[in-house]
Scaffold this active site. Structure first.
Site, mmCIF file in Angstrom:
data_model
loop_
_atom_site.group_PDB
_atom_site.id
_atom_site.type_symbol
_atom_site.label_atom_id
_atom_site.label_comp_id
_atom_site.label_asym_id
_atom_site.label_seq_id
_atom_site.Cartn_x
_atom_site.Cartn_y
_atom_site.Cartn_z
ATOM 1 N N CYS A 50 0.872 -1.216 0.164
ATOM 2 C CA CYS A 50 -0.002 0.001 -0.343
ATOM 3 C C CYS A 50 0.864 1.105 0.107
ATOM 4 O O CYS A 50 0.390 2.306 0.319
ATOM 5 C CB CYS A 50 -1.020 0.000 1.103
ATOM 6 S SG CYS A 50 -0.054 0.044 2.816
ATOM 7 N N CYS A 53 4.597 1.691 3.915
ATOM 8 C CA CYS A 53 6.110 1.682 4.522
ATOM 9 C C CYS A 53 7.190 2.768 3.858
ATOM 10 O O CYS A 53 7.776 3.457 4.596
ATOM 11 C CB CYS A 53 6.980 0.294 4.462
ATOM 12 S SG CYS A 53 6.137 -0.987 5.219
ATOM 13 N N CYS A 147 4.693 -7.280 4.907
ATOM 14 C CA CYS A 147 4.313 -7.797 3.736
ATOM 15 C C CYS A 147 5.320 -8.648 3.065
ATOM 16 O O CYS A 147 5.489 -9.584 2.578
ATOM 17 C CB CYS A 147 3.692 -6.684 2.613
ATOM 18 S SG CYS A 147 1.781 -6.161 3.204
ATOM 19 N N CYS A 185 3.731 -2.769 10.129
ATOM 20 C CA CYS A 185 2.891 -2.509 9.253
ATOM 21 C C CYS A 185 2.135 -1.220 9.638
ATOM 22 O O CYS A 185 1.275 -1.248 10.347
ATOM 23 C CB CYS A 185 1.746 -3.640 8.941
ATOM 24 S SG CYS A 185 0.574 -3.137 7.765
ATOM 25 N N HIS A 221 5.094 -7.399 25.029
ATOM 26 C CA HIS A 221 4.443 -7.769 26.383
ATOM 27 C C HIS A 221 5.410 -7.510 27.475
ATOM 28 O O HIS A 221 5.173 -6.790 28.624
ATOM 29 C CB HIS A 221 4.097 -8.886 26.238
ATOM 30 C CG HIS A 221 3.262 -9.402 27.426
ATOM 31 N ND1 HIS A 221 1.931 -8.786 27.938
ATOM 32 C CD2 HIS A 221 3.531 -10.503 28.340
ATOM 33 C CE1 HIS A 221 1.487 -9.266 28.997
ATOM 34 N NE2 HIS A 221 2.434 -10.355 29.246
ATOM 35 N N CYS A 224 6.059 -3.620 28.034
ATOM 36 C CA CYS A 224 4.818 -2.813 28.063
ATOM 37 C C CYS A 224 4.782 -2.169 29.500
ATOM 38 O O CYS A 224 5.046 -2.757 30.255
ATOM 39 C CB CYS A 224 3.753 -3.529 27.959
ATOM 40 S SG CYS A 224 2.170 -2.511 27.909
ATOM 41 N N CYS A 271 0.693 2.628 20.196
ATOM 42 C CA CYS A 271 -0.597 2.063 20.046
ATOM 43 C C CYS A 271 -1.239 1.966 21.617
ATOM 44 O O CYS A 271 -2.107 2.565 21.724
ATOM 45 C CB CYS A 271 -0.628 0.570 19.463
ATOM 46 S SG CYS A 271 -0.033 0.861 17.687
ATOM 47 N N CYS A 278 -2.170 -3.774 20.712
ATOM 48 C CA CYS A 278 -1.082 -4.096 19.711
ATOM 49 C C CYS A 278 -1.801 -5.170 19.011
ATOM 50 O O CYS A 278 -2.383 -5.904 19.428
ATOM 51 C CB CYS A 278 -0.128 -4.767 20.520
ATOM 52 S SG CYS A 278 1.245 -5.743 19.192
#
Length: 310
Positions: A50, A53, A147, A185, A221, A224, A271, A278
Site C-alpha cells: 500500500c 512503509c 508484507c 505494518c 508484552h 509494556c 498504540c 497491539c
C-alpha cells in the site's frame, strides 16, 4: 503550508534517484556529498503493498531522510520517489540488476504474487523476473515491512495471488541470499534506516532469525508499561479504559518489537499509549487467518490467561 525544512526533505527524496536540475542549492549541495566509492546504492522495488512503509520512511529523524540518502545510502531507484520515469529509470534499474552498474542492495516492500505473477508488473515484466535476476548480482536484500517479511495482508487466508514473503520466494527458486527482514505494518523508520547505517558503518548487524536483534529481540508484552496491570489482573473492559488490553485483543505477548521503548511519530505516542491494543503488525501471523479478530470482546477469555475461570 509546507515549511522550508520539510520541502528540502521532500525535494531531496524525490531527486535522489537521478540528477535532475532545478532544485534549491541546499538540496544540490546535499546530493553532492554522496561518495560513490563507499556508499551503497539502493534499488527499492514495491510488490503487493500500500506504499505505507515508504511513507513511514520519509518521517525519519536522527538521522533524517535527507541524511540517509546523502550520507549513508543513495536511493538509485524507487517507484514512488523517483523524479524520472519510463525508459530512463528502467534502464538504470536494469543496469544494476544485470550487474553492469556496480554494487547495490535490493530493498523490497510488499509481498510477492507467486501464484499470479501478472498481479505485479514493472516495465512489462513480472516483479518475480527482477527478483530472480537480482539474486545473482546484489550484495544483499532487505525486506521492508511485514508484507515483504512475512506476506502480510496480501497473503491473508483466501487471497487469490498466492502472495508470499521475499524469503519464501527465494526458497522456491532454491536461493539463499543475504537477507534482512524488517517487519512492521507500516515499518518504523528507525528500524530500517538504522539497520542501513549499521550495514554501512559497521557491517551486518546481529540477527534474530533474519530480523535485526536490536529491534526485535524482546516481546512488546515484556516491555509494556502496563505489564504490571497484566500481573495484577487489571484488565480494560472496553477500548479507552486504563489497564491491560489483553482481553481486548492485544497481541503484545506474541509480538517481537521495541515499540514500548521507541514509540512512534517522532516519539509522540504508540498504540498502547493511545489505548489501542497491539495488533501484532510485526508478527509472522499478522493477518494470516481471516477468522482471527484484531479486537476481541472483553467477555471472551482466552484459555490459559490470568482471567480464565475454572
Amino acid at each position: 503550508m509546507i515549511n522550508r525544512r520539510d520541502f528540502l526533505k521532500l525535494a531531496a527524496c524525490l531527486g535522489a534517484s537521478l540528477p535532475i536540475a532545478g532544485f534549491p542549492s541546499a538540496v544540490k549541495a546535499a546530493l553532492k556529498t554522496i561518495d560513490p566509492k563507499s556508499v551503497p546504492k539502493l534499488i527499492y522495488l514495491q510488490a503487493q503493498s500500500c506504499t505505507g512503509c515508504s511513507v513511514s520512511l520519509l518521517q525519519a529523524e536522527a538521522p533524517g531522510a535527507v541524511s540517509m540518502i546523502t550520507q549513508y545510502s543513495k536511493l538509485a531507484y524507487h517507484q514512488d520517489l523517483s523524479a524520472a520515469s519510463g525508459k530512463q529509470v528502467l534502464d538504470l534499474m536494469n543496469a544494476y540488476i544485470s550487474g553492469n552498474a556496480g554494487d547495490y542492495f535490493l530493498a523490497v516492500e510488499g509481498s510477492i504474487p507467486l501464484g499470479m505473477p501478472d498481479a505485479c508488473v514493472i516495465g512489462g515484466k513480472p516483479i518475480t523476473d527482477y527478483l530472480s535476476a537480482a539474486v545473482r548480482t546484489m550484495s544483499g536484500a532487505v525486506a521492508i515491512g511485514t508484507c515483504s517479511s512475512y506476506g502480510g495482508i496480501p497473503a491473508a487466508e483466501g487471497n487469490l495471488t498466492g502472495a508470499v514473503s521475499l524469503n519464501d520466494f527465494y526458497k522456491t527458486i532454491n536461493k539463499k541470499p543475504l537477507l534482512i527482514s524488517i517487519p512492521g505494518c507500516p515499518v518504523h523508520p528507525d528500524w530500517v534506516w538504522k539497520t542501513i547505517v549499521h550495514l554501512v558503518k559497521i557491517g551486518l548487524p546481529e540477527l534474530t532469525d533474519t530480523r535485526p536483534a536490536a529491534f526485535f529481540s524482546r516481546k512488546i508484552h515484556e516491555l509494556c508499561p502496563r505489564y504490571h496491570d497484566f500481573q495484577q489482573e487489571i484488565f480494560a473492559e472496553k477500548l479507552g479504559d486504563q489497564g491491560c488490553l489483553f482481553k481486548l485483543g492485544c497481541l503484545g505477548p506474541d509480538t517481537f518489537a521495541d515499540c514500548p521503548t521507541r514509540w512512534w511519530n517522532s516519539g509522540q505516542t504508540w498504540c498502547i499509549d493511545a489505548n489501542a491494543p497491539c495488533i501484532g503488525c510485526s508478527s509472522p501471523m499478522f493477518a494470516k487467518k481471516k477468522d482471527f479478530p484484531f479486537y476481541r470482546n472483553a467477555e471472551i477469555v482466552i484459555p490459559g490467561t490470568p482471567g480464565e475461570k475454572s
